[in-house]
Design an enzyme around this catalytic site. Sequence first.
Site, PDB file in Angstrom:
ATOM      1  CG  ASN B 413      77.414 -23.943 -14.037  1.00 20.80           C
ATOM      2  OD1 ASN B 413      76.394 -23.333 -14.347  1.00 20.80           O
ATOM      3  ND2 ASN B 413      78.504 -23.327 -13.606  1.00 20.80           N
ATOM      4  CG  ASP B 414      77.490 -24.735 -18.751  1.00 21.09           C
ATOM      5  OD1 ASP B 414      77.207 -23.589 -18.369  1.00 21.09           O
ATOM      6  OD2 ASP B 414      78.657 -25.107 -18.981  1.00 21.09           O
TER       7      ASP B 414
END
Lengths: 91, 488
Positions: B413-414
């Site tokens: 994700n990040d």
Amino acid sequence: MLLDNIILFTLASLVGFEVISKVPQTLHTPLMSGSNAISGITIVGALIVAGQVHGAWATWLGVAALVFATINVVGGFMVTDRMLQMFKKKD
Amino acid sequence: MLQDLIKIAYLVSAILFIFGMKRLQSPATARKGNQIAAYGMLVAIVATLVAKPIVTPVEMILGLLIGTAIGWIWSKKVEMTGMPELVAAFNGFGGIASAVVAFGEIAKLIQNTGTDDGEAFVMSTAVTIALSILIGGVTFTGSFVAYGKLSEKISGNPMSFPGMRLLTLVLAIVSIGATVWMVMGAGAFPDDFMTTAVSVEFTEPMIYGAIIVATAAFLLGILLVIPIGGADMPVVVSLLNSYSGMAAGATGFVLNNTALIVSGALVGASGLILTKIMCDAMNRSLLNVLIGGFGGDGQTAAAGSKSMEGKNITEVSSEDAAILLAYAEKVIFVPGYGMAVAQAQHAVRELGDELQKRGVTVKYAVHPVAGRMPGHMNVLLAEANVPYDQLYEMDDINGEFDTCDVAVVIGANDVVNPAARHDTASPIYGMPILNVDHARTTIVLKRSMRPGYAGIENELFFNSNNRMLFGDAKASISKVVSEVKGLD
């Protein structure tokens, strides 16, 4: 003696930095578990205290340390070997 | 003469450790390297056994057997997904072993007074004993809290309480005070320790000082790790790895042993390098990570700077995903912690194989902090038989996303959030990311729209060329595999 040890530690750290900074990201986990097994070198100290000195307290403290250090050494090298076995080139 | 040979044997073992670690510079030689290091350990153990007469062989063999059995079974049974917590646990055992050896050394020095085996208790020994207990103790509890967090036996969320930093400071001062007490006690050690047993007043500072240092160290280890969130674990695990080396090194100072000092320094350096690599990969300082509070499961963290409301995401079915992938020229997979959780690595490799059969170029891009420990994704993919020459580090693959047809993000994700490049208000601004948004199309596999560990919305999901494939990663990929197989 203390100074000699500090010199040794410093030089070994420099060698460590030199050798390990070239380890690729792919091998970072085996590097950790392998170096972890190497830090189980305390097993040497544990063996001395568990088997080669007089006095019940020292002996049993040594045995406890020996169990922990041996788990670290045996488990560490074996699990690293298991991991590294899996890293294969394309055939 | 024998003692000189022993010293040379320790030197040999230290050299084998260095050569062994050097071979970890390539996956082709790494296994051999680990074996060389294991031989180094064997040399050190044999040298120790022959160095001095063994007075308590039964106890010694007992300790060796129990430790070997536990280590053997554990390392054989562990699943590759359980590797982060295993490494943490082994780390903890190394730390406590160092601390207990230091206690044993105190017992030896005190119990052998009044005998021919009596040895002087000098000030520098007291310092190194205290250090060994301190670092070993912190490593022990810190590693086991990390173990708990990684194996989800305790919450992965950052934990803190009012006055935590003050308590840390107080404990640090207490351990320094107890060390000073031990040193002064060593200085007052009577000179006739070989003829008369030393009386209690001289032994008390050693024993109680060491117990105080150990207690403070145990608490400090806990306080070090509880404020750190799950996703910051790679940093902590690396740091604890370094500590376990330093603990062994400190024990080497206590015993004046070359092998311990050299290998302790090597491992200490190795852990520090990994710690730095992990921090750099998140664009954060070590202090910032250690203060903690960042990186729980995403529910507690602050919302993003830029609201994504009013923007739309596009879902994709497994059929359409299969078509996108099957007719691509180049596909790059980007694995993250979600792949480990879903145990999807085998399904991913199967998909990669199917695509390659169709002539698609398949590569894997691994961010340095993907997963819960350094190199986590690489081990999982290796387990699934992905050849290591298909795994690429961030800097080597980032240029390739521009020529990539489909980038498939599996549970990351990040590390793929483009906000890190341009949104100065974002908490992850400045973090080096994988440029998946440069690919013609991106497919993101995700359970739900819940944000990543930093608790921020991911801009990538709202891009017009992004497709979301919701569901369990393993099930979704398996479905795509069968769809691809069904195409002609």
